[in-house]
Design an enzyme around this catalytic site. Structure first.
Site, PDB file in Angstrom:
ATOM      1  N   ARG A  88       0.927  -1.322   0.012  1.00 30.13           N
ATOM      2  CA  ARG A  88      -0.018  -0.068  -0.028  1.00 30.13           C
ATOM      3  C   ARG A  88       0.863   1.193   0.115  1.00 30.13           C
ATOM      4  O   ARG A  88       1.959   1.188   0.398  1.00 30.13           O
ATOM      5  CB  ARG A  88      -0.772   0.098   1.293  1.00 30.13           C
ATOM      6  CG  ARG A  88      -0.101   0.198   2.580  1.00 30.13           C
ATOM      7  CD  ARG A  88      -0.895   0.465   3.651  1.00 30.13           C
ATOM      8  NE  ARG A  88      -0.234   0.340   4.941  1.00 30.13           N
ATOM      9  CZ  ARG A  88       0.463   1.280   5.678  1.00 30.13           C
ATOM     10  NH1 ARG A  88       0.882   2.163   4.590  1.00 30.13           N
ATOM     11  NH2 ARG A  88       1.165   0.891   6.343  1.00 30.13           N
ATOM     12  N   GLY A  89       0.439   2.280  -0.143  1.00 30.36           N
ATOM     13  CA  GLY A  89       1.124   3.752  -0.091  1.00 30.36           C
ATOM     14  C   GLY A  89       1.118   3.893   1.206  1.00 30.36           C
ATOM     15  O   GLY A  89       0.771   3.387   2.231  1.00 30.36           O
ATOM     16  N   GLY A  90       1.914   5.084   1.412  1.00 32.96           N
ATOM     17  CA  GLY A  90       2.217   5.655   2.852  1.00 32.96           C
ATOM     18  C   GLY A  90       3.238   4.829   3.559  1.00 32.96           C
ATOM     19  O   GLY A  90       4.159   4.162   2.997  1.00 32.96           O
ATOM     20  N   LEU A 178      -5.553   5.687   6.238  1.00 38.85           N
ATOM     21  CA  LEU A 178      -5.832   5.344   5.208  1.00 38.85           C
ATOM     22  C   LEU A 178      -4.532   4.889   4.172  1.00 38.85           C
ATOM     23  O   LEU A 178      -3.733   5.749   4.041  1.00 38.85           O
ATOM     24  CB  LEU A 178      -6.720   6.384   4.578  1.00 38.85           C
ATOM     25  CG  LEU A 178      -7.472   6.008   3.278  1.00 38.85           C
ATOM     26  CD1 LEU A 178      -8.886   6.737   3.120  1.00 38.85           C
ATOM     27  CD2 LEU A 178      -6.858   6.133   1.912  1.00 38.85           C
ATOM     28  N   VAL A 191      -9.036   1.415   4.744  1.00 35.40           N
ATOM     29  CA  VAL A 191      -8.988   2.294   5.921  1.00 35.40           C
ATOM     30  C   VAL A 191      -9.067   1.705   7.300  1.00 35.40           C
ATOM     31  O   VAL A 191      -9.721   0.613   7.423  1.00 35.40           O
ATOM     32  CB  VAL A 191     -10.212   3.298   5.890  1.00 35.40           C
ATOM     33  CG1 VAL A 191     -11.581   2.549   5.912  1.00 35.40           C
ATOM     34  CG2 VAL A 191     -10.095   4.569   6.906  1.00 35.40           C
ATOM     35  N   ALA A 192      -8.287   2.032   8.260  1.00 33.42           N
ATOM     36  CA  ALA A 192      -8.398   1.724   9.550  1.00 33.42           C
ATOM     37  C   ALA A 192      -9.127   2.854  10.529  1.00 33.42           C
ATOM     38  O   ALA A 192      -8.500   3.989  10.546  1.00 33.42           O
ATOM     39  CB  ALA A 192      -6.922   1.034  10.183  1.00 33.42           C
ATOM     40  N   CYS A 208       2.534   7.155  10.664  1.00 31.83           N
ATOM     41  CA  CYS A 208       2.356   7.643   9.126  1.00 31.83           C
ATOM     42  C   CYS A 208       3.455   8.279   8.610  1.00 31.83           C
ATOM     43  O   CYS A 208       3.383   9.074   7.980  1.00 31.83           O
ATOM     44  CB  CYS A 208       0.542   8.131   8.895  1.00 31.83           C
ATOM     45  SG  CYS A 208      -0.568   7.160   9.208  1.00 31.83           S
TER      46      CYS A 208
END
EC number: 2.3.1.181
Length: 243
Positions: A88-90, A178, A191-192, A208
Site C-alpha cells: 500500500r502507499g504511505g 488510510l 481504511v483503519a 504514518c
C-alpha cells in the site's frame, strides 16, 4: 506469485448500492494481517470485467505494516510486535484488536473515478460514521486519514488551515488511517478506524511517518461502542459513498 484465489469467508450480504451497483460484503472477523493482504492481492489479480466489487471487514492481530514510502527510522521500538512490508502507499502504521479495517476492492475503470476521488470518498464515509456517534472529524491537507480536535472532539467548528511553518497536527489526534494499492485498475487495502484499542503501540512508531503524531480511538474520546457496530455503520456509508 501464485494468483490462485484463496478460500474467502462467506458473503454476509450482497447489498446493492443506491446507484444500483452490486456488492459482496465479507466479514473476516479477527485474522492475521498477512492472510487478508495476500487474499486481497490474489483477488485483484484474478478479477475480471464482470467481477462484483467487494467490501471486506476485518480486525487484525497486533502488527506494524510498512508502506511503500516507509522509512525504517520511523519504527522506533517494535519490540514483540512484527513489522510487515505492505505494498500500500504511505508509511508505517499499527493494526490491532479493537480497530475496524475496511477494505474496498473496486474496479475503478467501471466506477469511473481515480485515486484522489477514491480517497476523498472513503474519508467521507468515515466522517459520516463518526458523525453518527457525535464525533467531528477533519481532513488535513496532504495527510490522508481523519483527525479530531483533542480539546473538543465533539465541536462542529471548521478546522482552519495551518499557517506557513505551523505544525498542521497541533492539537489534533489521528483516529483513522488510510492506505491504498491500485493494480490493473483495481483498488485494495483501505481504511483503519480506531474504536477501542490499546493505543500504546502507536508510541513505538512515528504514525504514518509523522514524528510525535498523537493517535486516539473512540474509547479515549469517551465514546463507548462495540467495534462490530462501528463496522456495520462504516460498511453502509462506504457502499453509499463509493458509488
Amino acid at each position: 506469485m501464485d494468483t490462485a484465489l484463496p478460500e474467502l469467508p462467506p458473503a454476509v450480504a450482497q447489498p446493492t448500492s443506491p446507484a444500483g451497483h452490486p456488492w459482496v460484503l465479507r466479514d473476516w472477523g479477527r485474522v492475521p494481517w498477512p492472510q487478508s493482504a495476500e487474499a486481497m492481492q490474489a483477488f485483484t489479480a484474478a478479477r475480471g470485467p464482470e467481477t462484483p466489487d467487494e467490501l471486506w471487514l476485518a480486525e487484525h492481530d497486533p502488527v506494524f505494516t510498512q508502506g511503500t514510502a516507509g522509512r525504517p527510522e520511523h519504527v522506533l521500538a517494535a519490540g514483540d510486535i512484527p513489522v510487515r512490508p505492505s505494498n500500500r502507499g504511505g508509511q508505517v502504521t499499527y493494526h490491532g484488536p479493537g480497530q475496524v479495517l475496511a477494505y474496498p476492492l473496486l474496479d475503478l475503470r467501471r466506477r469511473g473515478y481515480f485515486v484522489k476521488e477514491l480517497v476523498h470518498r472513503i474519508e467521507e464515509a468515515v466522517l459520516r460514521t463518526l458523525a453518527e456517534l457525535g464525533v467531528t472529524a477533519h481532513r488535513v491537507v496532504g495527510a490522508p486519514g481523519l483527525y479530531v480536535r483533542l480539546a473538543d472532539p465533539f465541536g462542529h467548528a471548521r478546522l482552519p488551515p495551518a499557517a506557513p511553518g505551523e505544525d498542521p497536527f497541533r492539537g489534533l489526534g489521528k483516529i483513522a488511517a488510510l492506505g491504498l494499492k491500485i493494480s490493473r485498475q483495481g483498488s485494495y487495502h483501505g481504511v483503519a478506524l480506531n474504536v477501542a484499542m490499546d493505543l500504546a503501540p502507536f508510541g513505538r512508531i512515528d504514525p504514518c511517518g509523522y514524528v510525535g503524531l498523537h493517535t486516539v480511538d473512540l474509547a479515549s474520546l469517551g465514546v463507548v461502542v462495540e467495534p462490530t457496530a462501528v463496522a456495520r455503520s462504516l460498511a453502509t456509508h462506504l457502499i453509499r459513498q463509493l458509488d
